[in-house]
Design a protein around this motif. Structure first.
Motif, mmCIF file in Angstrom:
data_model
loop_
_atom_site.group_PDB
_atom_site.id
_atom_site.type_symbol
_atom_site.label_atom_id
_atom_site.label_comp_id
_atom_site.label_asym_id
_atom_site.label_seq_id
_atom_site.Cartn_x
_atom_site.Cartn_y
_atom_site.Cartn_z
ATOM 1 N N LEU A 1 0.828 -1.197 0.000
ATOM 2 C CA LEU A 1 0.000 0.000 0.000
ATOM 3 C C LEU A 1 0.865 1.250 0.000
ATOM 4 O O LEU A 1 2.043 1.218 0.362
ATOM 5 N N LEU A 2 0.258 2.364 -0.408
ATOM 6 C CA LEU A 2 0.966 3.639 -0.416
ATOM 7 C C LEU A 2 0.996 4.209 0.995
ATOM 8 O O LEU A 2 -0.037 4.288 1.668
ATOM 9 N N GLU A 3 2.167 4.588 1.431
ATOM 10 C CA GLU A 3 2.308 5.196 2.752
ATOM 11 C C GLU A 3 1.466 6.462 2.829
ATOM 12 O O GLU A 3 1.504 7.299 1.927
ATOM 13 N N PRO A 4 0.676 6.624 3.890
ATOM 14 C CA PRO A 4 -0.144 7.833 4.014
ATOM 15 C C PRO A 4 0.716 9.086 4.132
ATOM 16 O O PRO A 4 1.920 9.020 4.402
ATOM 17 N N SER A 5 0.094 10.236 3.923
ATOM 18 C CA SER A 5 0.794 11.502 4.101
ATOM 19 C C SER A 5 1.106 11.694 5.575
ATOM 20 O O SER A 5 0.629 10.937 6.439
ATOM 21 N N ALA A 6 1.876 12.726 5.893
ATOM 22 C CA ALA A 6 2.307 12.949 7.273
ATOM 23 C C ALA A 6 1.118 13.081 8.219
ATOM 24 O O ALA A 6 1.134 12.564 9.342
ATOM 25 N N MET A 7 0.049 13.751 7.772
ATOM 26 C CA MET A 7 -1.089 13.953 8.671
ATOM 27 C C MET A 7 -1.916 12.679 8.853
ATOM 28 O O MET A 7 -2.667 12.559 9.811
ATOM 29 N N ASP A 8 -1.778 11.734 7.928
ATOM 30 C CA ASP A 8 -2.543 10.491 8.015
ATOM 31 C C ASP A 8 -1.698 9.314 8.500
ATOM 32 O O ASP A 8 -2.119 8.166 8.402
ATOM 33 N N ILE A 9 -0.510 9.584 9.024
ATOM 34 C CA ILE A 9 0.466 8.533 9.257
ATOM 35 C C ILE A 9 -0.055 7.467 10.221
ATOM 36 O O ILE A 9 0.330 6.294 10.147
ATOM 37 N N GLY A 10 -0.969 7.816 11.130
ATOM 38 C CA GLY A 10 -1.505 6.843 12.064
ATOM 39 C C GLY A 10 -2.349 5.770 11.401
ATOM 40 O O GLY A 10 -2.659 4.742 12.024
ATOM 41 N N VAL A 11 -2.707 6.007 10.139
ATOM 42 C CA VAL A 11 -3.528 5.037 9.414
ATOM 43 C C VAL A 11 -2.789 3.715 9.226
ATOM 44 O O VAL A 11 -3.417 2.649 9.175
ATOM 45 N N MET A 12 -1.468 3.733 9.125
ATOM 46 C CA MET A 12 -0.709 2.484 8.964
ATOM 47 C C MET A 12 -0.960 1.551 10.153
ATOM 48 O O MET A 12 -1.189 0.348 9.976
ATOM 49 N N LYS A 13 -0.939 2.119 11.353
ATOM 50 C CA LYS A 13 -1.215 1.321 12.546
ATOM 51 C C LYS A 13 -2.651 0.822 12.516
ATOM 52 O O LYS A 13 -2.929 -0.341 12.858
#
Length: 525
Positions: free
Chosen positions: A347-359
């Protein structure tokens, strides 16, 4: 009675507090502090449970953070609230673009767009459809916020560079930021006239368009983020066209045409989903541009999975942005992973503001019985680097509600097979349109599913028992560039646009449906 009196006295104070929370939440959201913004908006919704603004803000933040608990209930509540607002002639808090990411029909989206556009309706128009400019060459204007390093800028640069400047004078009206990117500069260089109008008012831009005597004004934004509908609402040209940026109807009396193809908008649903007259281009409505060559693979793609570790034998991927992620697709992807041992989802790494989405995604995977480490995130890189690394993937699994659009073209350009589920809305049919025009009817039957079960079974088969078909499909994709690159033939698609512009101008003052080159049939029609 005394208790009721106290509550009534408190209500204005509670409303003030709730509105302050909404304002602070908006500020935090702009700063990228989405979790804190969601907390404040939830508190405001508790204080004002009937506030549609609070409801929509909570809903959108939950979607951006991929908080999917109670999503079906929220979907239903947001849609029902919007329809009630329409019924009493209020402008819905749910914006048309946000609605494209929801599981609702295009006919309902049209109702939302119509209701939204009422706020822009003008008592007068600057230029009527009775106006017919006779100067040659025919003057075409393109209006956008996104002449920059953005999918819109990357797609439209091909049209700008391939227009016939002997027969058409091309003017670009830019009201968005100048990022000094190569895309911006190429559009500036290829337009006959380029205006940087970020600081101009809607009225000033509209008057400039009138003074330029533009015959066909193409709005590349419609309801997408950054759009300035106020310019179009003044109708500053005899013909206004909704094209490319927004997958749906403008819903406005001041928008005359929309440009589509027969897959994204089948003719039988035109009347129920669009207020504009439709222009049907042959093959595909999507113009694009890919100049560079990239490293890819066709025959020996198995070993590249070693980049992900010795235990990985197959790489599924999805590089759509976070706002297209939803639980229905994710559930399907996890079921596919469970049926294909040794596979991962890239998957594409989220932007800095969405970074918690990976977890969040890894937790969601674990809750479905999938090892969280089977979700791999690709860091954000330049477009060229991104296209080159696609050779490490085997199969792209599309999102359902809002397909890959420009991302689908990226995959096809890199010869990466893309599996999509064709839905019944514009936004959910774009990828199947691009696949069909790339590989034809027979091959697209392998890559375009019509049910979730078929989607999952095809994905599993291509990763296991029918894996050899992937090399065949990659070869078809590579061959199409040499023999019949209709998707990537920017000059041809631009010529189709030019034919449509000429037809629009010739038909004035009439606004009628147009089929460009009706003798050209799509393979599966």
């Amino acid at each position: 009675m005394e208790a009721i009196s106290i509550i009534l006295q408190l209500k204005p104070s509670l409303d003030t507090l709730a509105n302050a929370m909404l304002n602070k939440g908006e500020f935090l959201s702009d700063l990228g502090k989405l979790q804190q913004a969601l907390y404040l908006n939830n508190q405001a919704l508790v204080l004002m449970p009937n506030s549609t603004q609070s409801l929509i803000k909570v809903y959108l933040l939950q979607r951006q953070l991929c908080h999917w608990e109670n999503k079906d209930d929220f979907d239903a509540k947001v849609i029902n609230t919007a329809m009630k607002e329409i019924k009493v002639s209020r402008i819905p808090a749910l914006r048309p673009f946000d609605a494209t990411l929801m599981p609702i029909s295009d006919s309902i989206k049209m109702q939302l767009a119509i209701a939204n556009c009422k706020q822009w309706q003008q008592s007068i128009t600057l230029v009527s459809t009775n106006t017919k400019y006779t100067t040659k060459p025919l003057k075409i204007g393109y209006m956008s916020y996104d002449y920059r390093n953005h999918p819109m800028g990357q797609l439209t640069v091909g049209a700008f560079e391939h227009h016939n400047h002997s027969d058409f004078h091309i003017t670009a009206y830019s009201y968005g930021p100048n990022d000094a990117s190569e895309w911006r500069q190429r559009i500036v260089d290829s337009a006959d006239t380029f205006y940087d109008m970020q600081s101009w008012s809607d009225v000033d831009i509209a008057n400039r368009i009138v003074n330029d005597e533009i015959s066909v004004l193409v709005d590349l934004m419609a309801h997408t983020r950054g759009a300035r509908v106020g310019i179009s609402s003044l109708h500053p040209a005899p013909i206004l066209v909704n094209f490319l940026g927004y997958p749906g109807t403008m819903g406005a009396s001041f928008m005359d045409y929309a440009i589509v193809d027969t897959i994204v908008v089948p003719p039988m649903v035109a009347l129920s989903t669009f207020t504009e007259k439709l222009v049907y281009l042959p093959h595909t409505y999507q113009v694009n541009d890919y100049e560079w060559t990239i490293d890819t693979c066709i025959d020996d793609c198995g070993n590249v999975a070693m980049e992900f570790g010795s235990n990985v034998s197959f790489v599924f991927c999805n590089f759509n942005t976070i706002n297209k992620m939803e639980p229905l697709s994710f559930d399907s992807w996890m079921r596919i992973l469970s049926r294909v041992p040794g596979s991962v989802l890239w998957l594409l790494e989220p932007s800095a503001m969405d970074i918690g989405v990976m977890k969040t995604f890894r937790m969601e995977a674990a809750s479905r019985g999938i090892d969280p480490h089977r979700l791999v995130f690709a860091p954000r890189v330049s477009k060229r680097e991104h296209l080159e690394r696609l050779r490490y993937a085997h199969l792209f699994l599309d999102s359902f509600i809002y397909n890959a659009h420009s991302t689908a073209s990226d995959m096809i350009w890199a010869n990466l097979p893309l599996l999509t589920l064709q839905g019944d809305t514009f936004a959910s049919r774009v990828a199947s349109s691009l696949v069909e025009v790339s590989v034809g009817c027979i091959a697209s039957s392998i890559l375009v599913a019509h049910s979730m079960k078929e989607f999952e079974d095809l994905a599993v088969a291509l990763a296991t028992t029918h894996r050899g078909n992937l090399s065949t499909i990659r070869a078809w994709l590579a061959k199409s560039f040499i023999l019949d690159s209709r998707l990537f033939d920017s000059a041809m698609t631009t010529s189709h646009l030019e034919e449509s512009y000429k037809a629009m101008a010739d038909l004035l003052p009439n606004i009628l449906h147009i089929i460009v080159f009706p003798s050209v049939k799509n393979d599966c029609n």
